[in-house]
Each structure stands twice: as C-alpha cells, then as structure tokens.
Write an enzyme that holds these catalytic residues in place. Structure first.
Site, PDB file in Angstrom:
ATOM      1  N   ASP A   1      73.871  19.480  17.211  1.00 60.31           N
ATOM      2  CA  ASP A   1      74.624  18.229  17.119  1.00 60.31           C
ATOM      3  C   ASP A   1      75.849  18.271  18.027  1.00 60.31           C
ATOM      4  O   ASP A   1      76.139  17.310  18.747  1.00 60.31           O
ATOM      5  CB  ASP A   1      75.060  17.981  15.674  1.00 60.31           C
ATOM      6  CG  ASP A   1      73.906  18.072  14.692  1.00 60.31           C
ATOM      7  OD1 ASP A   1      72.801  17.601  15.034  1.00 60.31           O
ATOM      8  OD2 ASP A   1      74.104  18.619  13.598  1.00 60.31           O
TER       9      ASP A   1
ATOM     10  N   ASN B   1      76.423  22.633  26.088  1.00 60.19           N
ATOM     11  CA  ASN B   1      76.220  24.051  25.773  1.00 60.19           C
ATOM     12  C   ASN B   1      77.517  24.702  25.305  1.00 60.19           C
ATOM     13  O   ASN B   1      77.533  25.542  24.405  1.00 60.19           O
ATOM     14  CB  ASN B   1      75.682  24.793  26.992  1.00 60.19           C
ATOM     15  CG  ASN B   1      74.215  24.521  27.245  1.00 60.19           C
ATOM     16  OD1 ASN B   1      73.506  23.992  26.385  1.00 60.19           O
ATOM     17  ND2 ASN B   1      73.739  24.874  28.424  1.00 60.19           N
TER      18      ASN B   1
ATOM     19  N   GLY C   1      74.583  22.602  12.881  1.00 58.94           N
ATOM     20  CA  GLY C   1      75.432  21.721  13.662  1.00 58.94           C
ATOM     21  C   GLY C   1      75.555  22.055  15.131  1.00 58.94           C
ATOM     22  O   GLY C   1      76.158  21.290  15.889  1.00 58.94           O
TER      23      GLY C   1
ATOM     24  N   SER D   1      65.300  20.531  19.905  1.00 63.26           N
ATOM     25  CA  SER D   1      65.351  21.988  19.998  1.00 63.26           C
ATOM     26  C   SER D   1      64.018  22.484  20.528  1.00 63.26           C
ATOM     27  O   SER D   1      63.032  21.733  20.587  1.00 63.26           O
ATOM     28  CB  SER D   1      65.634  22.593  18.618  1.00 63.26           C
ATOM     29  OG  SER D   1      64.505  22.399  17.767  1.00 63.26           O
TER      30      SER D   1
END
Length: 350
Positions: free
Chosen positions: A250, A274, A247, A197
C-alpha cells in the site's frame, strides 16, 4: 524508456507542480490484529487506504479519502470516514505461525473477521480528480464504484487485491480468484495503472493486461517490475529489515502516486514507491516518516525532474536517482526500536 500510460490516461510530465491537483482514495479503514502463538502481539489501524493516505499526507499531496467504518471505530484519523452505525469496522486477523495461507504466503495467514458496508457510487463525491486510487481490502469496492471513479478521475490506479480477493464463508480466510472472473475485467481498459504483488500477479494474464494499462508487479526485496505495451523494466529495491509486511504494498502504491503527482516518469515514481514500501516493512502498523527524510526525498525529486527536463538521456537512468535516494531513506529513525515478529521461531528480518 518512460513507460507512460496510454494517451487517454497520461500523467502530466511538466516539472511545474499543479497547485490544485487532487487524489481520490477509495477503500475502507480496518482494524488489524496481529496474532502469534495464540496471542495478540499488536492491534493497529489498517486498510490500504490508511497506509496510502499516510504516505500522501506526509508528502504534502492533497487527497480526499472515502472510507466506511462501524460504530466501534477507535482511531483518530486526518480523513474522517463514513460511519455505518449498525455495522462493525472491518477487522483482519493476521496469523504469523499457521503455515501456508490461501494466497501462497508461508509467513502470514490473513482472515477477515468482520466486514463493514461496501462503498457505493453515491458515496463518491461528484467532482473531478486528477488521480483516483481504488484500494479496497475487504471486498468493499464494487464494479459500479470503480466505474464511477474512472468517470470522474483523469487517471485511476487500482490495487488488484480490491478486485480478486474473496473470503472463506466459514473462517474468513483470504483467497484469490482469477482477474477475468472477478466481475471487474470489463472496466480495466479504462484504468491507468494496475498494481499487484508477485503472488497476486499469478491470477492475471500480465501479457494481456499490459496492453490495457500500465501493470506494476511488486516483489519485496527484489523491487518491482513495470509492464506497459511492449516495454518492461525492473526498478531496484531499497534494503530493509522486515518486521511486518502489512501495508508495504500500500505504501508502495502511495509513493508511486506521489511520484506521478510530482511529474516523475513511471519508473522514477515506482522507485519512490519502493522507498516508502521499504520503510513500512520495518514497522508494525503505520510508520511515522522522519521529517528530515521526507524533506531530503522532496529535494531529490525536484532535482530529478530538473535533470530529466534538461536532458532526455537522463530519463532512462535510474541508478543515479536510486543512489541519491538511498542516503535520504536511511536518514529516518532507526527501525531497530520497532518490536519484531517471529515466524516459525525466526525473526522476520530479511
């Protein structure tokens, strides 16, 4: 710009699906508890492995999952875990009203309440896999486990949280350490992808890492950015109304690997990531992907592969692919039916 991994880690670009392609997912299932104003508002199956396998299973991608749980594991799952009878399942509590947490989030403080056993090299099957995914969340991935994965998998994708998370010995609060201090750095020249991230990316030298592997940095509603060698590019997002961010990264990684398995270039695969991430933030817990949406996405992926195969000029153009995926993404079930979390008195909507 195709941004493919180094030759030793290249993903197949053939438009023909390879029937026996397999993905190995390594990471523990967890029990997630969402807390607000001192009250539990939701309890769900968690862990990166659960969100990722949900994406792969929904996309009909063959995968094998290695996960450990305790005697208290309460969920029905497609991929059975290894049960450690004398341990408890890893539990995370997510507090949505405690201010700034140890990794810079203003909307969520994450604490590991209990931890199951780590995943050992001996727990990994002795067979070959096309893709491996090291996606621990609670410290269950060991350096020797990752070494085993790079030995048996043609390409390994690693979520940086599996490498740099540490936990406060008193309250279990999640904190991050620099990637070079994680004990994994010596292995990273052998992996194909490193996902982080935007917050986690602050704990690594992106310029250095992009010379070793393909680095993908997600940034919420801004999409993601891909770094590899001297190439960089931004992959656009899909609009979403955030209910719970748990999540989302993930599911993004799961979508990325689905795209790679299907033979898409890395940027196109990231666009698929995405899409799955944007759907996940609109749900508490694992989303149930609409079957009509999944079929439309599969159809668009096949069209995209044929388009790129027939004309190299299409490989660098993501606008058209994004425009075709957007209607498919919004054909799924309306997320307004999902309960919303409030953060400091405000809805989590973007």
């Amino acid at each position: 710009m195709t941004l493919n991994p180094p030759p030793s880690q290249q993903t197949p670009q053939s438009p023909r699906r390879i029937p026996n392609r397999r993905v190995l997912i390594v990471g523990n299932y967890c029990h997630d508890v969402l807390i607000q104003n001192g009250s539990v508002v939701a309890e769900t199956l968690g862990g990166a492995a659960s969100f990722i396998s949900n994406v792969l299973d929904s996309s009909s991608v063959s995968c094998e999952l290695v996960s450990k749980v305790g005697h208290d594991f309460r969920y029905e799952v497609i991929h059975s875990p290894i049960v450690a009878p004398d341990k408890e399942t890893t539990i995370f509590e997510a507090y949505f009203d405690l201010g700034i947490d140890g990794i810079g989030h203003a909307d969520r403080v994450l604490k590991r309440v209990s931890a199951c056993d780590p995943i050992l090299p001996s727990d990994i099957p002795d067979s070959r896999f096309d893709f491996g995914m090291a996606v621990g969340v609670g410290g269950e991935i060991l350096p020797e486990t990752l070494e085993k994965m790079v030995e048996i998998c043609d390409v390994v994708a690693v979520d940086i949280q599996a490498l740099i998370r540490v936990f406060d010995p008193v309250d279990g609060a999640v904190k991050l350490v620099d990637l070079k201090e994680s004990g994994f750095f010596h292995i990273l020249h052998r992996i194909g992808f490193l996902k982080a991230s935007s917050d986690e990316a602050l704990f690594m030298d992106v310029e250095q890492m992009k010379q070793l592997c393909c680095v993908v940095v997600t940034n919420g509603e801004k999409g993601c950015r891909i770094y590899h060698m001297d190439d960089e590019m931004t992959v656009p997002p899909f609009l979403a109304k955030q209910v719970d961010p748990t999540g989302a990264g993930d599911s993004f990684l799961g979508g990325l690997v689905v795209g790679l398995v299907e033979g898409l270039t890395v940027p196109d695969a990231a666009l698929l990531g995405n899409l799955f991430g944007s759907i996940t933030v609109e749900h508490i817990g694992q989303p149930k992907f609409d079957l009509m949406m999944l079929q439309r996405v599969k159809d668009e992926v096949q069209k995209r592969k044929k388009q790129c195969n027939l004309s190299s000029s299409h490989k660098n153009d993501h606008n058209e692919f994004h425009e075709r995926l957007s209607p498919a993404r919004f054909s799924c079930v309306d997320s307004q039916l999902q309960p919303k979390l409030l953060v400091n008195g405000h809805s989590c909507d973007r």
